[in-house]
Design a protein around this motif. Sequence first.
Motif, PDB file in Angstrom:
ATOM      1  N   PHE A  51       0.841  -1.187   0.000  1.00 26.87           N
ATOM      2  CA  PHE A  51       0.000   0.000   0.000  1.00 26.87           C
ATOM      3  C   PHE A  51       0.880   1.242   0.000  1.00 26.87           C
ATOM      4  O   PHE A  51       1.942   1.253   0.633  1.00 26.87           O
ATOM      5  CB  PHE A  51      -0.868   0.063   1.259  1.00 26.87           C
ATOM      6  CG  PHE A  51      -1.988  -0.936   1.313  1.00 26.87           C
ATOM      7  CD1 PHE A  51      -3.248  -0.617   0.826  1.00 26.87           C
ATOM      8  CD2 PHE A  51      -1.784  -2.187   1.862  1.00 26.87           C
ATOM      9  CE1 PHE A  51      -4.283  -1.536   0.884  1.00 26.87           C
ATOM     10  CE2 PHE A  51      -2.810  -3.117   1.927  1.00 26.87           C
ATOM     11  CZ  PHE A  51      -4.067  -2.789   1.443  1.00 26.87           C
ATOM     12  N   ASN A  52       0.443   2.284  -0.674  1.00 21.90           N
ATOM     13  CA  ASN A  52       0.951   3.621  -0.454  1.00 21.90           C
ATOM     14  C   ASN A  52      -0.168   4.414   0.210  1.00 21.90           C
ATOM     15  O   ASN A  52      -1.301   4.452  -0.293  1.00 21.90           O
ATOM     16  CB  ASN A  52       1.371   4.303  -1.755  1.00 21.90           C
ATOM     17  CG  ASN A  52       2.804   3.983  -2.125  1.00 21.90           C
ATOM     18  OD1 ASN A  52       3.430   3.110  -1.539  1.00 21.90           O
ATOM     19  ND2 ASN A  52       3.326   4.681  -3.121  1.00 21.90           N
ATOM     20  N   PHE A  67       3.533   7.077   2.740  1.00 24.17           N
ATOM     21  CA  PHE A  67       4.158   5.949   3.427  1.00 24.17           C
ATOM     22  C   PHE A  67       3.859   4.660   2.667  1.00 24.17           C
ATOM     23  O   PHE A  67       2.732   4.449   2.212  1.00 24.17           O
ATOM     24  CB  PHE A  67       3.611   5.814   4.852  1.00 24.17           C
ATOM     25  CG  PHE A  67       3.806   7.033   5.700  1.00 24.17           C
ATOM     26  CD1 PHE A  67       4.909   7.140   6.533  1.00 24.17           C
ATOM     27  CD2 PHE A  67       2.896   8.091   5.657  1.00 24.17           C
ATOM     28  CE1 PHE A  67       5.105   8.265   7.315  1.00 24.17           C
ATOM     29  CE2 PHE A  67       3.069   9.220   6.440  1.00 24.17           C
ATOM     30  CZ  PHE A  67       4.179   9.308   7.275  1.00 24.17           C
ATOM     31  N   ARG A  68       4.863   3.802   2.561  1.00 30.76           N
ATOM     32  CA  ARG A  68       4.651   2.485   1.959  1.00 30.76           C
ATOM     33  C   ARG A  68       4.547   1.438   3.061  1.00 30.76           C
ATOM     34  O   ARG A  68       5.397   1.362   3.941  1.00 30.76           O
ATOM     35  CB  ARG A  68       5.791   2.126   1.012  1.00 30.76           C
ATOM     36  CG  ARG A  68       5.579   0.782   0.295  1.00 30.76           C
ATOM     37  CD  ARG A  68       6.585   0.557  -0.817  1.00 30.76           C
ATOM     38  NE  ARG A  68       7.939   0.446  -0.301  1.00 30.76           N
ATOM     39  CZ  ARG A  68       9.040   0.480  -1.052  1.00 30.76           C
ATOM     40  NH1 ARG A  68       8.937   0.659  -2.360  1.00 30.76           N
ATOM     41  NH2 ARG A  68      10.241   0.366  -0.506  1.00 30.76           N
ATOM     42  N   ILE A  69       3.489   0.611   2.984  1.00 32.56           N
ATOM     43  CA  ILE A  69       3.318  -0.536   3.876  1.00 32.56           C
ATOM     44  C   ILE A  69       3.463  -1.769   3.017  1.00 32.56           C
ATOM     45  O   ILE A  69       2.617  -2.060   2.166  1.00 32.56           O
ATOM     46  CB  ILE A  69       1.962  -0.515   4.599  1.00 32.56           C
ATOM     47  CG1 ILE A  69       1.794   0.776   5.411  1.00 32.56           C
ATOM     48  CG2 ILE A  69       1.841  -1.708   5.526  1.00 32.56           C
ATOM     49  CD1 ILE A  69       1.024   1.837   4.692  1.00 32.56           C
ATOM     50  N   ASN A  70       4.565  -2.485   3.222  1.00 38.19           N
ATOM     51  CA  ASN A  70       4.993  -3.535   2.306  1.00 38.19           C
ATOM     52  C   ASN A  70       4.809  -4.907   2.946  1.00 38.19           C
ATOM     53  O   ASN A  70       4.972  -5.066   4.153  1.00 38.19           O
ATOM     54  CB  ASN A  70       6.468  -3.320   1.958  1.00 38.19           C
ATOM     55  CG  ASN A  70       6.828  -3.811   0.573  1.00 38.19           C
ATOM     56  OD1 ASN A  70       6.109  -4.598  -0.022  1.00 38.19           O
ATOM     57  ND2 ASN A  70       7.969  -3.357   0.067  1.00 38.19           N
ATOM     58  N   TRP A  84       3.544  -7.439   7.473  1.00 35.19           N
ATOM     59  CA  TRP A  84       3.463  -6.143   6.805  1.00 35.19           C
ATOM     60  C   TRP A  84       4.102  -5.098   7.719  1.00 35.19           C
ATOM     61  O   TRP A  84       3.947  -5.146   8.931  1.00 35.19           O
ATOM     62  CB  TRP A  84       2.019  -5.756   6.527  1.00 35.19           C
ATOM     63  CG  TRP A  84       1.313  -6.630   5.540  1.00 35.19           C
ATOM     64  CD1 TRP A  84       0.854  -7.898   5.754  1.00 35.19           C
ATOM     65  CD2 TRP A  84       0.982  -6.291   4.194  1.00 35.19           C
ATOM     66  NE1 TRP A  84       0.254  -8.377   4.615  1.00 35.19           N
ATOM     67  CE2 TRP A  84       0.304  -7.410   3.644  1.00 35.19           C
ATOM     68  CE3 TRP A  84       1.162  -5.162   3.399  1.00 35.19           C
ATOM     69  CZ2 TRP A  84      -0.174  -7.427   2.333  1.00 35.19           C
ATOM     70  CZ3 TRP A  84       0.682  -5.177   2.095  1.00 35.19           C
ATOM     71  CH2 TRP A  84       0.024  -6.301   1.572  1.00 35.19           C
ATOM     72  N   ARG A  85       4.817  -4.137   7.080  1.00 39.27           N
ATOM     73  CA  ARG A  85       5.435  -3.078   7.873  1.00 39.27           C
ATOM     74  C   ARG A  85       5.719  -1.853   7.009  1.00 39.27           C
ATOM     75  O   ARG A  85       5.827  -1.942   5.779  1.00 39.27           O
ATOM     76  CB  ARG A  85       6.727  -3.569   8.527  1.00 39.27           C
ATOM     77  CG  ARG A  85       7.856  -3.850   7.549  1.00 39.27           C
ATOM     78  CD  ARG A  85       9.140  -4.272   8.265  1.00 39.27           C
ATOM     79  NE  ARG A  85      10.259  -4.386   7.333  1.00 39.27           N
ATOM     80  CZ  ARG A  85      11.043  -3.371   6.982  1.00 39.27           C
ATOM     81  NH1 ARG A  85      10.844  -2.163   7.483  1.00 39.27           N
ATOM     82  NH2 ARG A  85      12.037  -3.555   6.124  1.00 39.27           N
ATOM     83  N   GLY A 139       9.611  -7.717  12.785  1.00 42.72           N
ATOM     84  CA  GLY A 139       9.658  -6.672  11.773  1.00 42.72           C
ATOM     85  C   GLY A 139      10.746  -6.884  10.748  1.00 42.72           C
ATOM     86  O   GLY A 139      10.889  -7.966  10.172  1.00 42.72           O
ATOM     87  N   PHE A 140      11.535  -5.857  10.509  1.00 45.69           N
ATOM     88  CA  PHE A 140      12.639  -5.870   9.551  1.00 45.69           C
ATOM     89  C   PHE A 140      13.545  -7.091   9.735  1.00 45.69           C
ATOM     90  O   PHE A 140      14.094  -7.622   8.768  1.00 45.69           O
ATOM     91  CB  PHE A 140      13.445  -4.585   9.722  1.00 45.69           C
ATOM     92  CG  PHE A 140      14.721  -4.512   8.943  1.00 45.69           C
ATOM     93  CD1 PHE A 140      14.739  -3.987   7.654  1.00 45.69           C
ATOM     94  CD2 PHE A 140      15.924  -4.944   9.489  1.00 45.69           C
ATOM     95  CE1 PHE A 140      15.929  -3.909   6.934  1.00 45.69           C
ATOM     96  CE2 PHE A 140      17.119  -4.872   8.783  1.00 45.69           C
ATOM     97  CZ  PHE A 140      17.108  -4.353   7.495  1.00 45.69           C
ATOM     98  N   HIS A 141      13.706  -7.534  10.976  1.00 41.56           N
ATOM     99  CA  HIS A 141      14.687  -8.575  11.300  1.00 41.56           C
ATOM    100  C   HIS A 141      14.141  -9.993  11.156  1.00 41.56           C
ATOM    101  O   HIS A 141      14.900 -10.954  11.276  1.00 41.56           O
ATOM    102  CB  HIS A 141      15.200  -8.356  12.720  1.00 41.56           C
ATOM    103  CG  HIS A 141      15.849  -7.027  12.907  1.00 41.56           C
ATOM    104  ND1 HIS A 141      17.166  -6.788  12.595  1.00 41.56           N
ATOM    105  CD2 HIS A 141      15.345  -5.850  13.350  1.00 41.56           C
ATOM    106  CE1 HIS A 141      17.456  -5.523  12.842  1.00 41.56           C
ATOM    107  NE2 HIS A 141      16.372  -4.931  13.298  1.00 41.56           N
TER     108      HIS A 141
END
Length: 348
Positions: A51-52, A67-70, A84-85, A139-141
Amino acid sequence: MKLKILYIAILTALMSCCSCDNQVDDGGEGEVVEDGTCMVRFVKDGSSEYFNVAVRDLYKDYIWYVFRINHYNDHSGMKYMDLWRIDWAYQGRWDKETGEMTVILDKIITDGESESVLKDYGEGLGTSSHIDTDDFTGGFHGDERIDIEDGCGVTFYIDDAAIPAESLAESFGWKVCDKFHYVQNSTMHKTALKSGEDGAAVESDHHVIADHLKTTTFSDSGYLTENTIVMRDKIDFYWYSGICCVGTSVAVKGCNEDMQAVTFDRSGANRLDGTGKGLYMAWNDEAGIEVQVKAGMTEGADDSQCRMFVWDTSNYAKFYRRYPANGAYRTSDGERFSSTMDVRFATR
């Protein structure tokens, strides 16, 4: 209300906003924006989907923060993620006649974690046989999934109406609204231990260490993320209950609630370090942009015992809010922790 940064006596004279760099968001045509303060578009291309979400500046109605939610989906043993984050944001200018969003200032938030992550100290902390984990958790990790257990998953809402699954089968262009939010229920899993030869990471058994509920709401030129973790394992840990990758395009200078300004030099040092602090403001005079980040614990810990600092690197001046302030806390099964973090941008 404009951020207090505008009134800090130490700021230099305001400069005009930076010029556009002619990048254009490739979302396709959408609705004409009249009264909406938020817009949403969805992109699905094979296995890639995101999403943007654009929120309008509170004063300059032609300025938006996008914001991008990827969706991150990598089930390999060392990543073990399905979630998603937020992973990117920029300042844009909307042309309602053409339906295009032009990038004014890129990477106001960069691709690291900007919602929540925890550190598991592994096994035997404080002993001669301590084996640490190889990475952070969530999250990212990675080591976080929405697809393992019943009750987990994610729901997206436009103006509090859930988006039906069938509407996410293909892309859609900009839709006007007043707010967008998503609710994600996930399990957090044991991260790989440095138990191999020479401390190399060895894939874990992926047992669940915690449940994670995340609600992130976009409106009013920024976002609010609310996070709750409920422990399922006894571990030594600390929690970055607030974490935000404010890009160097914004963070030239900064301060905390003491209003003592620092200039970021990208050296990798920690700035604005203090226990009990929870407010971070950063700005770029030349670009005419500023951000305010505020975080606090709401359950499970004494907020005054949390520590805030900003990691000053070449990529970002990254906000961290840490519980406990130093060292580790030993969790118990069923223990619950909750926090909020509020991120708001403004253009002068």
